[in-house]
Design an enzyme around this catalytic site. Structure first.
Site, PDB file in Angstrom:
ATOM      1  N   CYS A 272       0.804  -1.235   0.000  1.00 22.45           N
ATOM      2  CA  CYS A 272       0.000   0.000   0.000  1.00 22.45           C
ATOM      3  C   CYS A 272       0.829   1.273   0.000  1.00 22.45           C
ATOM      4  CB  CYS A 272      -0.924   0.005   1.222  1.00 22.45           C
ATOM      5  SG  CYS A 272      -2.148  -1.299   1.153  1.00 22.45           S
TER       6      CYS A 272
HETATM    7  N1  NAD Z   1      -2.788  -6.060   1.841  1.00 21.97           N
HETATM    8  C1  NAD Z   1      -3.192  -5.000   2.499  1.00 21.97           C
HETATM    9  O1  NAD Z   1      -2.809  -4.776   3.616  1.00 21.97           O
HETATM   10  C2  NAD Z   1      -4.167  -4.004   1.864  1.00 21.97           C
HETATM   11  C3  NAD Z   1      -4.757  -3.037   2.686  1.00 21.97           C
HETATM   12  C4  NAD Z   1      -5.654  -2.136   2.136  1.00 21.97           C
HETATM   13  C5  NAD Z   1      -5.930  -2.190   0.771  1.00 21.97           C
HETATM   14  N2  NAD Z   1      -5.321  -3.135  -0.029  1.00 21.97           N
HETATM   15  C6  NAD Z   1      -5.685  -3.154  -1.452  1.00 21.97           C
HETATM   16  O2  NAD Z   1      -6.586  -4.229  -1.667  1.00 21.97           O
HETATM   17  C7  NAD Z   1      -6.366  -4.810  -2.960  1.00 21.97           C
HETATM   18  C8  NAD Z   1      -6.090  -6.304  -2.807  1.00 21.97           C
HETATM   19  O3  NAD Z   1      -4.881  -6.463  -2.067  1.00 21.97           O
HETATM   20  P1  NAD Z   1      -4.472  -7.827  -1.404  1.00 21.97           P
HETATM   21  O4  NAD Z   1      -3.335  -7.506  -0.500  1.00 21.97           O
HETATM   22  O5  NAD Z   1      -5.647  -8.537  -0.869  1.00 21.97           O
HETATM   23  O6  NAD Z   1      -3.940  -8.621  -2.703  1.00 21.97           O
HETATM   24  P2  NAD Z   1      -3.575 -10.167  -2.799  1.00 21.97           P
HETATM   25  O7  NAD Z   1      -2.580 -10.295  -3.895  1.00 21.97           O
HETATM   26  O8  NAD Z   1      -3.257 -10.724  -1.446  1.00 21.97           O
HETATM   27  O9  NAD Z   1      -4.942 -10.861  -3.253  1.00 21.97           O
HETATM   28  C9  NAD Z   1      -5.567 -10.600  -4.464  1.00 21.97           C
HETATM   29  C10 NAD Z   1      -6.230 -11.877  -4.962  1.00 21.97           C
HETATM   30  O10 NAD Z   1      -6.974 -11.563  -6.137  1.00 21.97           O
HETATM   31  C11 NAD Z   1      -6.902 -12.695  -6.988  1.00 21.97           C
HETATM   32  N3  NAD Z   1      -7.308 -12.284  -8.335  1.00 21.97           N
HETATM   33  C12 NAD Z   1      -6.608 -11.593  -9.256  1.00 21.97           C
HETATM   34  N4  NAD Z   1      -7.353 -11.379 -10.362  1.00 21.97           N
HETATM   35  C13 NAD Z   1      -8.566 -11.941 -10.116  1.00 21.97           C
HETATM   36  C14 NAD Z   1      -9.755 -12.061 -10.869  1.00 21.97           C
HETATM   37  N5  NAD Z   1      -9.859 -11.544 -12.092  1.00 21.97           N
HETATM   38  N6  NAD Z   1     -10.789 -12.708 -10.312  1.00 21.97           N
HETATM   39  C15 NAD Z   1     -10.722 -13.244  -9.076  1.00 21.97           C
HETATM   40  N7  NAD Z   1      -9.602 -13.162  -8.304  1.00 21.97           N
HETATM   41  C16 NAD Z   1      -8.542 -12.527  -8.834  1.00 21.97           C
HETATM   42  C17 NAD Z   1      -5.487 -13.169  -6.843  1.00 21.97           C
HETATM   43  O11 NAD Z   1      -5.344 -14.513  -7.257  1.00 21.97           O
HETATM   44  C18 NAD Z   1      -5.259 -12.982  -5.341  1.00 21.97           C
HETATM   45  O12 NAD Z   1      -5.586 -14.154  -4.612  1.00 21.97           O
HETATM   46  C19 NAD Z   1      -5.235  -4.011  -3.574  1.00 21.97           C
HETATM   47  O13 NAD Z   1      -5.764  -3.001  -4.365  1.00 21.97           O
HETATM   48  C20 NAD Z   1      -4.522  -3.418  -2.378  1.00 21.97           C
HETATM   49  O14 NAD Z   1      -3.861  -2.217  -2.703  1.00 21.97           O
HETATM   50  C21 NAD Z   1      -4.468  -4.047   0.499  1.00 21.97           C
END
Ligand code: NAD
Length: 435
Positions: A272
């Site tokens: 992030c």
């Molecule tokens: N990790 C954090 O602490 C955090 C905190 C706040 C916001 N975010 C935001 O949230 C979003 C997700 O982050 P995350 O850390 O959960 O990512 P992540 O990589 O842990 O998980 C994302 C998941 O989405 C799946 N995916 C990708 N394309 C897909 C599709 N077309 N259909 C279904 N599934 C699909 C991937 O296989 C993966 O399992 C990002 O935009 C990130 O910036 C993350």
């Protein structure tokens, strides 16, 4: 609209969460705990199978909770997009990384929305959770979901943005208790999405538009990134002047108002803080505006791994040893303490920079047993204390709380402490070089 809201109030709605990562899995679990029938949808078969087998791969979600929700039928998982056909409500939690060029990579949002567009139907609500630049929900999702469907936004289906604020590893604020900001494309969209989220999460804070919700998330993360950049520069300035930056910060933090404590370190990490503000600065270029604070903080933060490596060089210089061929043990590679997330970790840059200088680098991290590098794989050393005593320099990059820092200080011959993990003992010890 009224019927859909009733389905949320009565917990009869079928919820699909697209993307079961750090954000999506805890959210799916929160919806299931609230009593909704939830299906997690991910491209990754390993994630879907793990959930169906009652196994969590996210530290903040216990196996027992997944097992209980799966056994009760409230939580399912699949890789099949056909499940969207029966969905009343869809949260999109897919990654939003940067391209190598530093530009936003919206490819995951685009492909998830393309799949969703095949199944969108009347009385459906869609909430984008992925962090992105203001305008994404309206400019990217809305046309894709209305083209060829004939559906009218705010009447037939509803679309909103709600940023995730989860802080992995944190127990005082959870997905359930963290206030959830939410803004729709129309006021009907906000109302429907708030009825859904409000039925599962403790507090929903509505704003007047999707753009306000998108920008609120970027304000939060830009605030952190700039303040960390500022305190990192303070560390560099203190270093030049021979002043102890940690003492300065503690002294400033005694002010009861008007000051917020941020700590310097070897660089920014995680999915992030280093990335999200660059989504905003990229978008601002299309308004002919240069987001100077963001660019400056990013430059300072990006250079911190080099600053940490310069401290290793200084430490070795102090004992008349060359950098090339020296043995350096990196303690902690996760991007922050007590979690197993390596994404964008400054440890990766520090290790790479040391290796470029001919250093023989090893590492230890209780949360990360191994990781891939461009040209191979590194494994955490099996015996921490023998690695500590045999290294020329131990570099503390991530201050995991389970390390016995007193024992490490006793056994190591030289330490570079980039996190003030050793506190006053490190300050007093001649064998410790601090950031
Ligand atoms: N990790 C954090 O602490 C955090 C905190 C706040 C916001 N975010 C935001 O949230 C979003 C997700 O982050 P995350 O850390 O959960 O990512 P992540 O990589 O842990 O998980 C994302 C998941 O989405 C799946 N995916 C990708 N394309 C897909 C599709 N077309 N259909 C279904 N599934 C699909 C991937 O296989 C993966 O399992 C990002 O935009 C990130 O910036 C993350």
């Amino acid at each position: 609209m009224g019927k859909l809201i009733d389905r949320f109030r009565n917990k009869q709605a079928h919820v699909v969460v697209m993307g079961l990562g750090y954000v999506g899995l805890p959210l799916a679990v929160a919806f299931a705990e609230a009593g909704f029938d939830v299906t997690g949808l991910d491209l990754d078969d390993n994630k879907a199978s793990a959930i169906l087998n009652g196994k969590s791969y996210i530290q903040d979600v216990p196996d027992e909770q997944v097992q209980r929700l799966v056994a009760s039928g409230k939580l399912k998982a699949t890789t099949s997009f056909g499940v969207l056909r029966q969905a009343d409500a869809v949260s999109i939690c897919v990654p939003t990384p940067l391209r190598k060029t530093g530009d936003p990579d919206l490819s995951f949002i685009l492909s998830a929305t393309d799949e969703l567009a095949k199944y969108i139907h009347p009385d459906m609500v869609v909430v984008l959770e992925s962090t992105t630049y203001p305008g994404t929900t309206r400019e990217i999702l809305l046309p894709k979901l209305t083209e060829n469907t004939g559906l009218k936004i705010g009447e037939d289906f509803f679309l909103a943005f709600s940023p995730e604020r989860v802080d992995p590893g944190r127990t005082d604020w959870t997905t359930f208790t963290m206030p959830k900001v939410l803004g729709g494309i129309t006021s009907n969209c906000t109302e429907v999405a708030a009825a859904w989220y409000g039925a599962a999460l403790q507090t929903v804070v509505t704003v007047s538009s999707a753009e306000a919700a998108e920008m609120a998330k970027l304000l939060e993360n830009t605030f952190r990134m700039i303040n960390i950049g500022m305190v990192n520069e303070m560390a560099i300035m203190c270093d030049r002047m021979g002043v102890d930056v940690w003492e300065v910060i503690d002294a400033a933090a005694t002010k009861p108002f008007g000051f917020m404590k941020f700590l310097p370190g070897p660089g920014l990490g995680g999915h992030c803080i280093p990335i999200d503000p660059l989504y905003l600065s990229w978008k601002m270029k299309s308004f002919n505006y240069n987001a100077r604070f963001i660019e400056l903080a990013s430059e300072i933060n990006t250079n911190m791994p080099r600053f940490a490596v310069s401290k290793v060089q200084d430490a070795l210089n102090g004992i008349a040893k060359s950098v090339k061929g020296s043995q350096v043990l990196v303690l902690g590679v996760a991007y922050k303490p007590n979690i197993d997330d390596l994404r964008e970790s400054p440890a990766l840059d520090v290790i790479h920079l040391l290796q470029q200088k001919g250093v023989v680098v090893s590492y230890h991290d209780p949360y990360i047993p191994h990781f891939k590098q461009d040209d191979g794989e590194m494994h955490s050393v099996p015996d921490l204390m023998s690695a500590v005593s045999s290294a020329d320099v131990v570099v503390i990059i991530t201050n995991h709380s389970e390390y016995d820092y007193a024992a490490i200080l006793d056994s190591a011959s030289l330490i570079v402490d980039t996190r003030n993990a050793l506190g006053s003992k490190g300050k007093e010890s001649p064998k410790v070089v601090r950031l």
